[in-house]
Design a protein around this motif. Structure first.
Motif, mmCIF file in Angstrom:
data_model
loop_
_atom_site.group_PDB
_atom_site.id
_atom_site.type_symbol
_atom_site.label_atom_id
_atom_site.label_comp_id
_atom_site.label_asym_id
_atom_site.label_seq_id
_atom_site.Cartn_x
_atom_site.Cartn_y
_atom_site.Cartn_z
ATOM 1 N N PRO A 152 0.777 -1.237 0.000
ATOM 2 C CA PRO A 152 0.000 0.000 0.000
ATOM 3 C C PRO A 152 0.816 1.299 0.000
ATOM 4 N N ARG A 153 2.079 1.249 0.437
ATOM 5 C CA ARG A 153 2.873 2.483 0.555
ATOM 6 C C ARG A 153 4.364 2.110 0.521
ATOM 7 N N ARG A 154 5.212 3.138 0.417
ATOM 8 C CA ARG A 154 6.655 2.885 0.471
ATOM 9 C C ARG A 154 7.003 2.207 1.785
ATOM 10 N N THR A 155 7.988 1.353 1.734
ATOM 11 C CA THR A 155 8.329 0.506 2.870
ATOM 12 C C THR A 155 9.666 0.924 3.491
ATOM 13 N N PRO A 156 9.881 0.571 4.761
ATOM 14 C CA PRO A 156 11.175 0.883 5.391
ATOM 15 C C PRO A 156 12.333 0.127 4.732
ATOM 16 N N VAL A 157 12.071 -1.110 4.289
ATOM 17 C CA VAL A 157 13.073 -1.975 3.667
ATOM 18 C C VAL A 157 12.542 -2.374 2.293
ATOM 19 N N GLY A 158 13.412 -2.443 1.300
ATOM 20 C CA GLY A 158 12.988 -2.782 -0.058
ATOM 21 C C GLY A 158 12.995 -4.274 -0.336
ATOM 22 N N PHE A 159 12.477 -4.627 -1.509
ATOM 23 C CA PHE A 159 12.428 -6.023 -1.951
ATOM 24 C C PHE A 159 12.702 -6.057 -3.445
ATOM 25 N N LEU A 160 13.648 -6.899 -3.844
ATOM 26 C CA LEU A 160 13.957 -7.115 -5.250
ATOM 27 C C LEU A 160 13.962 -8.612 -5.504
ATOM 28 N N THR A 161 13.620 -9.014 -6.721
ATOM 29 C CA THR A 161 13.609 -10.439 -7.059
ATOM 30 C C THR A 161 14.178 -10.675 -8.448
ATOM 31 N N LEU A 162 14.955 -11.746 -8.581
ATOM 32 C CA LEU A 162 15.455 -12.132 -9.898
ATOM 33 C C LEU A 162 14.329 -12.602 -10.805
ATOM 34 N N PHE A 163 13.216 -13.035 -10.213
ATOM 35 C CA PHE A 163 12.091 -13.520 -11.010
ATOM 36 C C PHE A 163 11.477 -12.415 -11.864
ATOM 37 N N GLU A 164 11.769 -11.170 -11.551
ATOM 38 C CA GLU A 164 11.269 -10.055 -12.353
ATOM 39 C C GLU A 164 11.961 -10.028 -13.714
ATOM 40 N N ARG A 165 13.149 -10.602 -13.792
ATOM 41 C CA ARG A 165 13.924 -10.604 -15.029
ATOM 42 C C ARG A 165 13.873 -11.930 -15.783
ATOM 43 N N GLN A 166 13.272 -12.942 -15.207
ATOM 44 C CA GLN A 166 13.260 -14.265 -15.818
ATOM 45 C C GLN A 166 11.885 -14.592 -16.370
ATOM 46 N N GLY A 167 11.833 -15.480 -17.342
ATOM 47 C CA GLY A 167 10.550 -15.918 -17.871
ATOM 48 C C GLY A 167 10.119 -15.133 -19.097
ATOM 49 N N GLU A 168 8.948 -15.441 -19.561
ATOM 50 C CA GLU A 168 8.382 -14.812 -20.756
ATOM 51 C C GLU A 168 7.718 -13.488 -20.398
ATOM 52 N N PRO A 169 7.772 -12.509 -21.295
ATOM 53 C CA PRO A 169 7.045 -11.255 -21.038
ATOM 54 C C PRO A 169 5.569 -11.544 -20.759
ATOM 55 N N GLY A 170 5.014 -10.853 -19.791
ATOM 56 C CA GLY A 170 3.625 -11.081 -19.397
ATOM 57 C C GLY A 170 3.476 -12.096 -18.282
ATOM 58 N N SER A 171 4.493 -12.944 -18.090
ATOM 59 C CA SER A 171 4.430 -13.937 -17.018
ATOM 60 C C SER A 171 5.379 -13.564 -15.874
ATOM 61 N N LEU A 172 6.011 -12.418 -15.985
ATOM 62 C CA LEU A 172 7.008 -12.010 -15.014
ATOM 63 C C LEU A 172 6.375 -11.419 -13.762
ATOM 64 N N VAL A 173 7.052 -11.595 -12.647
ATOM 65 C CA VAL A 173 6.688 -10.916 -11.410
ATOM 66 C C VAL A 173 7.108 -9.457 -11.586
ATOM 67 N N VAL A 174 6.234 -8.534 -11.245
ATOM 68 C CA VAL A 174 6.566 -7.114 -11.326
ATOM 69 C C VAL A 174 6.516 -6.526 -9.920
#
Length: 100
Positions: A58-80
């Protein structure tokens, strides 16, 4: 515990069979809510009034989150991952990959 269960989009365990944390548990630790998704805000899937509401961050967080799954897979099936997690209040990140 009841609030944590209500936060999730669908009933699910917080620890997966492989021993990894479910996204709901990661979000609970980062945001304080066990929402099931990493996009910003909420999304309605389906017809207005009959669809399913999916909850993200819902809002900006104190700690961030990044995932390699955002860069893997077919377009449209990616985690954003939404900007609320990509631009945290402090420059500290939890990073998800295939092995952790």
């Amino acid at each position: 515990l009841a609030m944590v269960q209500r936060d999730a989009d669908f009933p699910a365990p917080l620890i997966l069979p492989n021993g990894y944390c479910a996204q709901e548990l990661v979000n609970l630790l980062i945001v304080g809510r066990a929402h099931s998704n990493v996009f910003n805000g909420e999304k309605l899937i389906g017809e207005e009034g009959e669809g399913t509401r999916l909850r993200g961050i819902p809002r900006r967080t104190p700690v961030g989150f990044l995932t390699l799954f955002e860069r893997q897979g077919e377009p449209g099936s990616l985690v954003v991952v939404g900007g609320n997690l990509k631009r945290p209040l402090s420059p500290v990140f939890v990073v998800q990959s295939e092995s952790h």
